[in-house]
Design a protein around this motif. Structure first.
Motif: not given
Length: 116
Positions: A65-75
């Motif tokens: 879950a953390f890595r998915e968010w970290e890779r996201g455009a909004d991070h």
């Protein structure tokens, strides 16, 4: 906040004498992160030994879950208001830790995979 075994805690080290600035940025970022999948919560911690020392600790249900968010455009956009407070005097201004064992007020928390 106790995390289950397998949960992830992210620590971001900050340094500033500007208490109102870091608190304001922390609240803006935290409000923008509400509803982020897998994010269980976060805290702004102030050092009792160094009044300019702060840690932002976020709790995630899993490393995925953390890595998915970290890779996201909004991070980078969402967290930008806090970036100026990063502690650049340390070799690495953040750490990512996975919970391998945990206790709460009633004893140890079981591993969700093994049940132990």
């Amino acid at each position: 906040m106790s995390l289950p075994v397998g949960g992830v805690r992210v620590l971001i080290y900050n340094s500033t004498p500007d208490l109102s600035g870091i608190e304001s940025a922390y609240h803006r970022v935290s409000e923008a992160l509400l509803g982020t999948p897998g994010l269980l919560g976060n805290e702004l911690l102030r050092s009792l030994h160094d009044p300019a020392g702060f840690v932002i600790a976020s709790s995630w249900e899993s490393v995925e879950a953390f890595r998915e968010w970290e890779r996201g455009a909004d991070h980078r956009t969402v967290t930008a208001p806090l970036r100026r407070f990063r502690d650049t005097s340390v070799p690495r201004p953040f750490g990512v830790y996975q919970v391998s064992a945990a206790y709460h007020e009633h004893g140890s928390l079981p591993d969700p995979v093994t049940g132990w």
